[in-house]
Design a protein around this motif. Structure first.
Motif, PDB file in Angstrom:
ATOM      1  N   ASN A 121       0.855  -1.187   0.000  1.00 24.21           N
ATOM      2  CA  ASN A 121       0.000   0.000   0.000  1.00 24.21           C
ATOM      3  C   ASN A 121       0.889   1.234   0.000  1.00 24.21           C
ATOM      4  OD1 ASN A 121      -1.932   1.952   0.301  1.00 24.21           O
ATOM      5  ND2 ASN A 121      -3.024   0.919   1.950  1.00 24.21           N
ATOM      6  N   ARG A 122       0.831   2.022  -1.046  1.00 30.21           N
ATOM      7  CA  ARG A 122       1.735   3.175  -1.167  1.00 30.21           C
ATOM      8  C   ARG A 122       1.276   4.373  -0.344  1.00 30.21           C
ATOM      9  NH1 ARG A 122       3.312   3.098  -7.619  1.00 30.21           N
ATOM     10  NH2 ARG A 122       3.294   0.828  -7.821  1.00 30.21           N
ATOM     11  N   TYR A 123       0.036   4.329   0.130  1.00 23.59           N
ATOM     12  CA  TYR A 123      -0.493   5.417   0.948  1.00 23.59           C
ATOM     13  C   TYR A 123      -0.947   4.848   2.285  1.00 23.59           C
ATOM     14  CZ  TYR A 123      -0.520   7.564  -3.627  1.00 23.59           C
ATOM     15  OH  TYR A 123      -0.145   8.017  -4.868  1.00 23.59           O
ATOM     16  N   PRO A 124      -0.288   5.239   3.391  1.00 23.33           N
ATOM     17  CA  PRO A 124      -0.634   4.668   4.700  1.00 23.33           C
ATOM     18  C   PRO A 124      -2.075   4.989   5.094  1.00 23.33           C
ATOM     19  CG  PRO A 124       0.850   6.556   4.938  1.00 23.33           C
ATOM     20  CD  PRO A 124       0.779   6.232   3.486  1.00 23.33           C
ATOM     21  N   GLN A 125      -2.702   4.042   5.769  1.00 23.80           N
ATOM     22  CA  GLN A 125      -4.083   4.224   6.204  1.00 23.80           C
ATOM     23  C   GLN A 125      -4.152   5.281   7.311  1.00 23.80           C
ATOM     24  OE1 GLN A 125      -6.879   2.699   4.858  1.00 23.80           O
ATOM     25  NE2 GLN A 125      -5.404   2.041   3.310  1.00 23.80           N
ATOM     26  N   ARG A 126      -5.245   6.032   7.315  1.00 23.55           N
ATOM     27  CA  ARG A 126      -5.447   7.042   8.364  1.00 23.55           C
ATOM     28  C   ARG A 126      -6.929   7.148   8.675  1.00 23.55           C
ATOM     29  NH1 ARG A 126      -6.540  12.632   8.068  1.00 23.55           N
ATOM     30  NH2 ARG A 126      -6.138  12.606   5.831  1.00 23.55           N
ATOM     31  N   ASP A 127      -7.243   7.097   9.950  1.00 26.05           N
ATOM     32  CA  ASP A 127      -8.622   7.336  10.384  1.00 26.05           C
ATOM     33  C   ASP A 127      -8.779   8.835  10.616  1.00 26.05           C
ATOM     34  OD1 ASP A 127      -9.287   4.626  10.364  1.00 26.05           O
ATOM     35  OD2 ASP A 127      -8.444   4.343  12.378  1.00 26.05           O
ATOM     36  N   SER A 128      -9.462   9.493   9.695  1.00 25.39           N
ATOM     37  CA  SER A 128      -9.611  10.952   9.778  1.00 25.39           C
ATOM     38  C   SER A 128     -10.493  11.349  10.957  1.00 25.39           C
ATOM     39  CB  SER A 128     -10.219  11.488   8.472  1.00 25.39           C
ATOM     40  OG  SER A 128      -9.385  11.168   7.382  1.00 25.39           O
ATOM     41  N   LYS A 129      -9.963  12.238  11.783  1.00 27.29           N
ATOM     42  CA  LYS A 129     -10.740  12.814  12.891  1.00 27.29           C
ATOM     43  C   LYS A 129     -10.778  14.313  12.671  1.00 27.29           C
ATOM     44  CE  LYS A 129      -9.397   9.129  16.083  1.00 27.29           C
ATOM     45  NZ  LYS A 129      -8.687   8.787  17.343  1.00 27.29           N
ATOM     46  N   ILE A 130     -11.754  14.743  11.867  1.00 20.79           N
ATOM     47  CA  ILE A 130     -11.806  16.135  11.415  1.00 20.79           C
ATOM     48  C   ILE A 130     -12.667  16.960  12.366  1.00 20.79           C
ATOM     49  CG2 ILE A 130     -12.504  17.649   9.521  1.00 20.79           C
ATOM     50  CD1 ILE A 130     -11.910  15.281   7.637  1.00 20.79           C
ATOM     51  N   GLY A 131     -12.128  18.107  12.800  1.00 20.89           N
ATOM     52  CA  GLY A 131     -12.822  18.956  13.754  1.00 20.89           C
ATOM     53  C   GLY A 131     -13.394  20.204  13.120  1.00 20.89           C
ATOM     54  N   SER A 159      20.502  13.033   0.495  1.00 23.05           N
ATOM     55  CA  SER A 159      19.638  12.762  -0.650  1.00 23.05           C
ATOM     56  C   SER A 159      18.423  13.686  -0.598  1.00 23.05           C
ATOM     57  CB  SER A 159      19.161  11.311  -0.615  1.00 23.05           C
ATOM     58  OG  SER A 159      18.306  11.105   0.492  1.00 23.05           O
ATOM     59  N   GLY A 160      17.690  13.761  -1.719  1.00 22.45           N
ATOM     60  CA  GLY A 160      16.528  14.645  -1.788  1.00 22.45           C
ATOM     61  C   GLY A 160      15.485  14.341  -0.732  1.00 22.45           C
ATOM     62  N   GLY A 161      15.222  13.045  -0.505  1.00 25.28           N
ATOM     63  CA  GLY A 161      14.226  12.657   0.491  1.00 25.28           C
ATOM     64  C   GLY A 161      14.630  13.067   1.896  1.00 25.28           C
ATOM     65  N   LYS A 185       8.620   8.599   0.033  1.00 25.96           N
ATOM     66  CA  LYS A 185       7.269   9.165  -0.065  1.00 25.96           C
ATOM     67  C   LYS A 185       6.369   8.608   1.035  1.00 25.96           C
ATOM     68  CE  LYS A 185       6.829  10.324  -4.982  1.00 25.96           C
ATOM     69  NZ  LYS A 185       6.114  10.052  -6.242  1.00 25.96           N
ATOM     70  N   TYR A 186       6.432   7.284   1.227  1.00 23.28           N
ATOM     71  CA  TYR A 186       5.594   6.638   2.243  1.00 23.28           C
ATOM     72  C   TYR A 186       5.886   7.234   3.626  1.00 23.28           C
ATOM     73  CZ  TYR A 186       3.059   2.858   4.588  1.00 23.28           C
ATOM     74  OH  TYR A 186       2.160   2.145   5.336  1.00 23.28           O
ATOM     75  N   GLU A 187       7.160   7.484   3.899  1.00 26.97           N
ATOM     76  CA  GLU A 187       7.537   8.068   5.190  1.00 26.97           C
ATOM     77  C   GLU A 187       6.994   9.497   5.325  1.00 26.97           C
ATOM     78  OE1 GLU A 187      11.805   7.562   5.090  1.00 26.97           O
ATOM     79  OE2 GLU A 187      11.670   5.774   6.337  1.00 26.97           O
ATOM     80  N   ILE A 188       7.053  10.270   4.226  1.00 25.65           N
ATOM     81  CA  ILE A 188       6.510  11.633   4.250  1.00 25.65           C
ATOM     82  C   ILE A 188       5.002  11.596   4.488  1.00 25.65           C
ATOM     83  CG2 ILE A 188       6.142  13.748   2.907  1.00 25.65           C
ATOM     84  CD1 ILE A 188       9.043  13.431   3.674  1.00 25.65           C
ATOM     85  N   TYR A 189       4.303  10.676   3.798  1.00 30.27           N
ATOM     86  CA  TYR A 189       2.851  10.551   3.983  1.00 30.27           C
ATOM     87  C   TYR A 189       2.526  10.195   5.438  1.00 30.27           C
ATOM     88  CZ  TYR A 189       2.863  10.129  -1.151  1.00 30.27           C
ATOM     89  OH  TYR A 189       3.045  10.333  -2.493  1.00 30.27           O
ATOM     90  N   ILE A 195      -2.618  13.134  -4.612  1.00 29.01           N
ATOM     91  CA  ILE A 195      -3.722  13.953  -4.096  1.00 29.01           C
ATOM     92  C   ILE A 195      -4.887  13.063  -3.662  1.00 29.01           C
ATOM     93  CG2 ILE A 195      -5.576  15.521  -4.856  1.00 29.01           C
ATOM     94  CD1 ILE A 195      -3.239  17.162  -4.245  1.00 29.01           C
ATOM     95  N   LEU A 196      -5.224  12.097  -4.508  1.00 30.27           N
ATOM     96  CA  LEU A 196      -6.341  11.205  -4.210  1.00 30.27           C
ATOM     97  C   LEU A 196      -6.009  10.260  -3.062  1.00 30.27           C
ATOM     98  CD1 LEU A 196      -7.317  10.358  -7.894  1.00 30.27           C
ATOM     99  CD2 LEU A 196      -8.742  11.633  -6.278  1.00 30.27           C
ATOM    100  N   GLY A 197      -4.731   9.918  -2.913  1.00 30.03           N
ATOM    101  CA  GLY A 197      -4.327   8.937  -1.919  1.00 30.03           C
ATOM    102  C   GLY A 197      -4.227   9.461  -0.506  1.00 30.03           C
ATOM    103  N   ILE A 198      -3.982  10.779  -0.327  1.00 25.70           N
ATOM    104  CA  ILE A 198      -3.714  11.279   1.034  1.00 25.70           C
ATOM    105  C   ILE A 198      -4.686  12.357   1.517  1.00 25.70           C
ATOM    106  CG2 ILE A 198      -1.255  10.759   0.788  1.00 25.70           C
ATOM    107  CD1 ILE A 198      -0.723  13.757   0.473  1.00 25.70           C
ATOM    108  N   CYS A 199      -5.523  12.900   0.628  1.00 25.39           N
ATOM    109  CA  CYS A 199      -6.338  14.061   0.999  1.00 25.39           C
ATOM    110  C   CYS A 199      -7.774  13.695   1.366  1.00 25.39           C
ATOM    111  CB  CYS A 199      -6.357  15.095  -0.141  1.00 25.39           C
ATOM    112  SG  CYS A 199      -4.736  15.788  -0.495  1.00 25.39           S
TER     113      CYS A 199
END
Length: 521
Positions: free
Chosen positions: A248-258, A410-412, A444-448, A471-475
């Protein structure tokens, strides 16, 4: 079987405290496009700098054979004389010179020691035609876009009778259209018999054009893959690069939006030099606590200009509109006020604006936050060391120590240093402009993951990215910009690449306007 054009044997290169290359081997066949893949810090750029003479003979061990002859390049001019030309990720063009002057800089067309400008223009037109550019040779480099500048660099290489063209992340700063044009040009150059080595983190591009793929990891050659002989998939390449499966290139996140934490209302910005040219046109947006908001758009849509103008009016003039934080209007007229209001901005150009490359990791992390490690205006050196070491560990910055120069990272890892300094500032709003540009899939995965942690802590995150899958994977929510305006707003559930592209090109906005006009009739 094609002849071997280039062979590099047991190349080893060391920097202070770091062995960048360890017995690396590379074979490139004549007339092929050879891809070089690996994580940031794997040694790809270092290997190409050894090949092109940027790192001269004697500063490394191993052998280079080009067209069967052993080469001991003392500088880049010697490698170019044999037809080996490298185009670096940071383009080596002079903005204040014309296209023609840049193409023949150091390779001037002259008669009896005097530059022949007529011949320069004629040859420039011919070279521009070969790379598909219709610009006049007399146009200044600063007046053309990055995509066209990349083509000028290739024209410059062709002027040197290139036999082996090396491109380091050639599409990192390009939009999809310009990237497509560049890849098609590489295929055309291949048909003309020019061999290329391409370094890229965009695996879909590698799969499209590469005849062979060599993977480096931790400064060592892992394997070389060839279509037809080997099963080549993005997952196979990624496993070779990072040493593990990345399912999975985008780590899972349970959004808790306030609640809404940040509002931009009716924001207008004019060009810093052209007073009548509006760059940002009546933009309004909001960010909630714990929310990751994306901004998508084509190059020139105004995304970076919007972020910079919000961050202490770092861009533009005649700026109007309101900024609200936690429901209250705030004044942010300069960068210092932005930081005090808890707003941070990670620039897309980390090397120029995000870091002091000649300084070490420690100084770069603490520089914007000296008050946190000072007492009575005197820096507590012990506290500075502890703070920098904590962030080096927390963000897994790969380095010999916190005293390593950032220019040698390195760039990362450079990007992680930039993130560290703003995380130390503890902002409420963090704007990230192309946060993973030129970074491999593992980094990238670490940045996400870092972005997810900040959102979990209740920060409001704004991400600008040219990569729609990202954009679709993290937002959680996405704004789309076109020509300085917000043309669409989409929740994660309703957003697709096709829908975003319609808003980016303003097709959907035009459709809506046509329907509205028909209805009013």
């Amino acid at each position: 079987m094609a002849d071997i054009l280039l062979e590099m044997k047991k190349i080893t290169k060391e920097f202070p405290g770091v062995k960048a290359l360890k017995d690396v081997n590379l074979q490139v066949k004549e007339g092929e496009i050879h891809a070089l893949c690996g994580e940031n810090g794997a040694g790809k750029s270092t290997l190409m700098k050894v090949l092109s003479g940027v790192y001269p003979y004697g500063s490394y061990t191993g052998d280079i054979l080009f067209q069967g002859q052993e080469c001991q390049f003392k500088d880049i001019k010697q490698s170019e004389s044999l037809g080996i030309v490298i185009i670096h990720q940071e383009l080596a063009l002079i903005p204040e010179l014309t296209i023609g002057e840049n193409i023949f800089l150091g390779n001037e067309q002259s008669k009896k020691g005097v530059i022949d400008w007529s011949q320069t223009v004629i040859q420039t037109k011919d070279l521009l035609k070969k790379v598909g550019l219709e610009e006049s040779p007399d146009i200044l480099i600063k007046h053309i876009g990055v995509g066209k500048q990349q083509l000028v660099e290739i024209a410059k290489a062709l002027a040197k009778e290139v036999k082996l063209l090396i491109l380091d992340e050639p599409t990192a700063a390009l939009n999809e259209s310009d990237s497509e044009n560049l890849l098609n040009l590489l295929l055309e150059l291949k048909r003309q018999g020019i061999t290329s080595i391409i370094i890229s983190h965009k695996l879909n591009e590698i799969s499209k054009v590469a005849d062979s793929i060599t993977i480096l990891r931790d400064g060592q050659t892992i394997e070389t893959l060839e279509p037809g002989k080997d099963e080549i998939t993005e997952d196979r390449i990624i496993k070779g690069m990072v040493g593990r499966n990345l399912s999975n290139r985008y780590p899972q996140r349970d959004s808790k939006i306030g609640e809404t934490i940040f509002d931009i209302i009716n924001w207008n910005v004019y060009h810093p030099l052209q007073q009548d040219r509006k760059i940002i046109d009546n933009v309004s947006l909001h960010i909630k606590k714990g929310e990751v908001v994306g901004i998508a758009g084509l190059m020139g849509a105004g995304r970076t200009e919007l972020a910079m103008s919000i961050f202490g009016q770092s861009y533009g003039q005649k700026i109007t509109g309101k900024i609200k934080k936690d429901g209250k209007e705030v004044e942010i007229k300069n960068v210092s006020q932005a930081i005090k209001q808890g707003v941070a901005y990670v620039t897309e150009d980390r090397k120029t604006y995000g870091l002091i490359l000649i300084d070490d990791i420690k100084a770069n992390i603490t520089l914007p936050n000296l008050q946190q490690i000072s007492q009575r205006s005197i820096i507590n050196e012990q506290e500075e060391i502890i703070t920098a070491e904590n962030y080096r560990t927390k963000l897994n910055i790969k380095s010999s120590s916190i005293l390593q120069k950032t220019e040698n990272l390195s760039g990362g890892n450079q990007q992680k240093v930039v993130l560290s300094k703003w995380m130390l500032a503890q902002p409420d709003i963090l704007m990230l402009d192309e946060p993973t540009r030129g970074i491999d899939v593992g980094a990238k995965y670490e940045i996400y993951s870092i972005i997810n942690e900040l959102a979990q802590d209740g920060k409001g995150i704004l991400v600008i990215s040219s990569e729609l899958p990202e954009i679709l994977g993290i937002c959680d929510r996405i704004y789309v910009m076109s020509e300085g305006k917000i043309t669409g707003e989409l929740n994660r559930e309703e957003a697709t690449q096709e829908t975003i592209m319609e808003y980016m090109t303003n097709i959907r906005g035009e459709k809506h306007a046509d329907l509205e006009q028909a209805y009013t009739k």
